[in-house]
Design a protein around this motif. Structure first.
Motif, mmCIF file in Angstrom:
data_model
loop_
_atom_site.group_PDB
_atom_site.id
_atom_site.type_symbol
_atom_site.label_atom_id
_atom_site.label_comp_id
_atom_site.label_asym_id
_atom_site.label_seq_id
_atom_site.Cartn_x
_atom_site.Cartn_y
_atom_site.Cartn_z
ATOM 1 N N PRO A 23 10.563 17.109 -18.487
ATOM 2 C CA PRO A 23 9.319 17.558 -19.133
ATOM 3 C C PRO A 23 8.676 16.492 -20.007
ATOM 4 N N THR A 24 9.499 15.631 -20.625
ATOM 5 C CA THR A 24 8.920 14.556 -21.450
ATOM 6 C C THR A 24 8.125 13.593 -20.585
ATOM 7 N N VAL A 25 8.663 13.203 -19.432
ATOM 8 C CA VAL A 25 7.929 12.325 -18.514
ATOM 9 C C VAL A 25 6.641 13.009 -18.061
ATOM 10 N N SER A 26 6.734 14.299 -17.778
ATOM 11 C CA SER A 26 5.548 15.045 -17.360
ATOM 12 C C SER A 26 4.482 15.044 -18.451
ATOM 13 N N ARG A 27 4.920 15.194 -19.711
ATOM 14 C CA ARG A 27 3.955 15.175 -20.815
ATOM 15 C C ARG A 27 3.274 13.813 -20.924
ATOM 16 N N VAL A 28 4.030 12.738 -20.721
ATOM 17 C CA VAL A 28 3.434 11.401 -20.742
ATOM 18 C C VAL A 28 2.406 11.260 -19.628
ATOM 19 N N LEU A 29 2.743 11.714 -18.425
ATOM 20 C CA LEU A 29 1.821 11.620 -17.292
ATOM 21 C C LEU A 29 0.546 12.415 -17.528
ATOM 22 N N ASN A 30 0.662 13.515 -18.256
ATOM 23 C CA ASN A 30 -0.490 14.376 -18.502
ATOM 24 C C ASN A 30 -1.256 14.005 -19.762
ATOM 25 N N GLY A 31 -0.825 12.915 -20.426
ATOM 26 C CA GLY A 31 -1.560 12.458 -21.592
ATOM 27 C C GLY A 31 -1.377 13.309 -22.826
ATOM 28 N N ARG A 32 -0.295 14.096 -22.862
ATOM 29 C CA ARG A 32 -0.057 14.945 -24.027
ATOM 30 C C ARG A 32 0.258 14.088 -25.241
ATOM 31 N N SER A 33 -0.130 14.575 -26.429
ATOM 32 C CA SER A 33 0.077 13.810 -27.662
ATOM 33 C C SER A 33 1.426 14.096 -28.316
ATOM 34 N N ARG A 48 5.029 1.938 -14.862
ATOM 35 C CA ARG A 48 4.354 0.736 -14.350
ATOM 36 C C ARG A 48 5.290 -0.093 -13.480
ATOM 37 N N GLN A 49 6.527 -0.281 -13.956
ATOM 38 C CA GLN A 49 7.477 -1.106 -13.205
ATOM 39 C C GLN A 49 7.720 -0.559 -11.801
ATOM 40 N N HIS A 50 7.806 0.756 -11.706
ATOM 41 C CA HIS A 50 8.107 1.380 -10.411
ATOM 42 C C HIS A 50 6.844 1.716 -9.612
ATOM 43 N N GLY A 51 5.668 1.445 -10.210
ATOM 44 C CA GLY A 51 4.429 1.737 -9.494
ATOM 45 C C GLY A 51 4.279 3.223 -9.194
ATOM 46 N N TYR A 52 4.745 4.069 -10.139
ATOM 47 C CA TYR A 52 4.708 5.515 -9.875
ATOM 48 C C TYR A 52 3.289 6.042 -9.864
ATOM 49 N N GLN A 53 3.017 6.906 -8.897
ATOM 50 C CA GLN A 53 1.744 7.615 -8.855
ATOM 51 C C GLN A 53 2.022 9.039 -8.384
ATOM 52 N N ARG A 54 1.475 10.010 -9.100
ATOM 53 C CA ARG A 54 1.760 11.403 -8.759
ATOM 54 C C ARG A 54 1.267 11.745 -7.368
ATOM 55 N N ARG A 55 2.102 12.440 -6.602
ATOM 56 C CA ARG A 55 1.727 12.864 -5.273
ATOM 57 C C ARG A 55 0.534 13.815 -5.354
ATOM 58 N N GLY A 56 -0.517 13.446 -4.665
ATOM 59 C CA GLY A 56 -1.702 14.308 -4.651
ATOM 60 C C GLY A 56 -2.524 14.225 -5.904
ATOM 61 N N VAL A 88 -3.123 2.391 -19.895
ATOM 62 C CA VAL A 88 -3.069 3.736 -19.322
ATOM 63 C C VAL A 88 -3.677 3.747 -17.921
ATOM 64 N N GLY A 89 -4.786 3.030 -17.747
ATOM 65 C CA GLY A 89 -5.420 2.996 -16.435
ATOM 66 C C GLY A 89 -4.514 2.425 -15.370
ATOM 67 N N HIS A 90 -3.773 1.371 -15.714
ATOM 68 C CA HIS A 90 -2.865 0.766 -14.747
ATOM 69 C C HIS A 90 -1.795 1.750 -14.307
ATOM 70 N N THR A 91 -1.237 2.474 -15.283
ATOM 71 C CA THR A 91 -0.213 3.463 -14.970
ATOM 72 C C THR A 91 -0.767 4.555 -14.056
ATOM 73 N N ALA A 92 -2.011 4.957 -14.295
ATOM 74 C CA ALA A 92 -2.623 6.046 -13.518
ATOM 75 C C ALA A 92 -3.276 5.556 -12.231
ATOM 76 N N GLY A 93 -3.251 4.246 -11.968
ATOM 77 C CA GLY A 93 -3.905 3.719 -10.778
ATOM 78 C C GLY A 93 -5.413 3.773 -10.864
ATOM 79 N N VAL A 94 -5.940 3.634 -12.085
ATOM 80 C CA VAL A 94 -7.383 3.725 -12.321
ATOM 81 C C VAL A 94 -7.879 2.400 -12.884
ATOM 82 N N GLY A 95 -8.981 1.876 -12.341
ATOM 83 C CA GLY A 95 -9.559 0.644 -12.833
ATOM 84 C C GLY A 95 -10.432 0.875 -14.050
ATOM 85 N N THR A 96 -10.707 -0.198 -14.784
ATOM 86 C CA THR A 96 -11.539 -0.126 -15.985
ATOM 87 C C THR A 96 -12.758 -1.023 -15.808
ATOM 88 N N VAL A 97 -13.938 -0.436 -16.019
ATOM 89 C CA VAL A 97 -15.186 -1.189 -15.983
ATOM 90 C C VAL A 97 -15.657 -1.361 -17.421
#
Length: 340
Positions: A23-33, A48-56, A88-97
């Motif tokens: 659940p702690t990892v899940s909270r990090v993925l969901n941006g919980r404070s 980041r090291q493992h290149g994790y990206q949530r399925r779907g 955060v963007g790198h972890t989520a697979g999102v680019g920054t403009v």
């Protein structure tokens, strides 16, 4: 994305390696404070090291981009905000403009036109005023918005991220008072920014609590940049009774005060103590190292990015108004005043 052994890395594996619960990892993925900063950093690094990206986690409607908009990009603290958002963007697979609008309406219109042409998952404005017309246009585009250190009070449906600026101003002033300073100069930031006014209010509250009269001649205007700190420091040293200490509302302005003191043939902290605000990386390498109020700029960027991505996913957020704690970092630029 697969792990190093060719298999898809799982949340369970990340949790096991980080020594935390699933659940702690899940909270990090969901941006919980509600995750300790060191735990969040450890989990995000493993993701980041493992290149994790949530399925779907990515849908055809997602742009895979977040817009980060500054008024100007010629400040070191802007780099710290960018670092946090990129993290955060790198972890989520999102680019920054990253864009700079230079406080010009034509630049804002051009930026908005570009945004319409390419789409975005969300926008983070920094030290900006989100005008009602611009906010309305972004709502029509279904683009979520977060503001870092807003200028003015944004609409109630716009989340903001800031720091405890009033408490930081108070802490810096109390530090100088505890050393024995009673004549303390203050170099203010732009008056249109809430964070600037809060730092000045905290400074004045510290003086009043100590029974030290507030002398308006000791307050000089600034704009957070080096040149204004130099001009303000020069004006303070020109007073018939100059201050024995100066609190500048940004590190860059504090470095400007350093130069004003140097050109007078004076020394820090022997003749004048100096305190800044931000704790930029170069503060520890200044000569002497700068006593300053640390605001967690990288974490502010991270929180803004996590918040805007949660909104883009249609998720709720814990609080629309978040202030991260500041703390005083004492180095070698402050000391007790010299006795006559």
């Amino acid at each position: 994305m697969d792990g190093d052994d060719g298999r898809r890395i799982t949340i369970t594996a990340i949790a096991r390696e980080a020594g935390v619960s699933v659940p702690t990892v899940s909270r990090v993925l969901n941006g919980r404070s509600d995750v300790a900063p060191d735990t969040r950093e450890r989990v995000e690094e493993l993701l980041r090291q493992h290149g994790y990206q949530r399925r779907g986690s990515r849908t055809v409607n997602r742009a895979g981009l977040v817009d980060l908009v500054f008024n100007d990009l010629d400040s070191p603290w802007a780099v710290e905000i960018i670092r946090g958002v990129e993290d955060v963007g790198h972890t989520a697979g999102v680019g920054t403009v990253v864009s700079a609008i230079h406080r010009q309406s034509t630049a804002v219109r051009q930026w908005l036109q570009n945004l319409r042409a390419r789409a975005t998952d969300g926008v983070i404005f920094v030290t900006s005023h989100l005008s009602p017309p611009l906010h309305a246009q972004l709502r029509r585009l279904n683009v979520p918005v977060v503001v870092v250190d807003p200028a003015g009070v944004p609409a109630t449906d716009v989340p903001t991220v800031g720091a405890t600026n009033w408490a930081g101003g108070l802490a810096a002033t109390e530090h100088l008072l505890s050393l024995g300073h009673r004549r303390i100069g203050f170099v203010a930031g732009p008056t249109h920014l809430l964070c600037s006014r809060a730092r000045l209010d905290g400074h004045r509250a510290g003086l009043e609590a100590a029974g030290v009269p507030v002398d308006d001649r000791l307050v000089q205007p600034g704009d957070f940049y080096h040149a204004s700190g130099f001009a303000a420091g020069t004006a303070l040293l020109d007073l018939d009774e100059p201050p024995t200490a100066v609190f500048a509302a940004s590190d860059q302005m504090a470095f400007g005060v350093y130069e004003a003191v140097r050109r007078r043939g004076l020394r820090i902290p022997d003749d004048v103590s100096v305190v800044g605000f931000d704790d930029l990386p170069e503060a520890r390498w200044a000569s002497p190292p700068l006593t300053t109020v640390r605001q967690p700029l990288v974490e502010m960027g991270r929180l803004a990015a996590r918040t805007v991505l949660r909104l883009a996913q249609g998720e709720g957020i814990d609080s629309p108004r978040v202030e991260l704690a500041t703390n005083l970092v004492v180095r070698d630029s402050t000391a007790a005043p010299r006795r006559p």
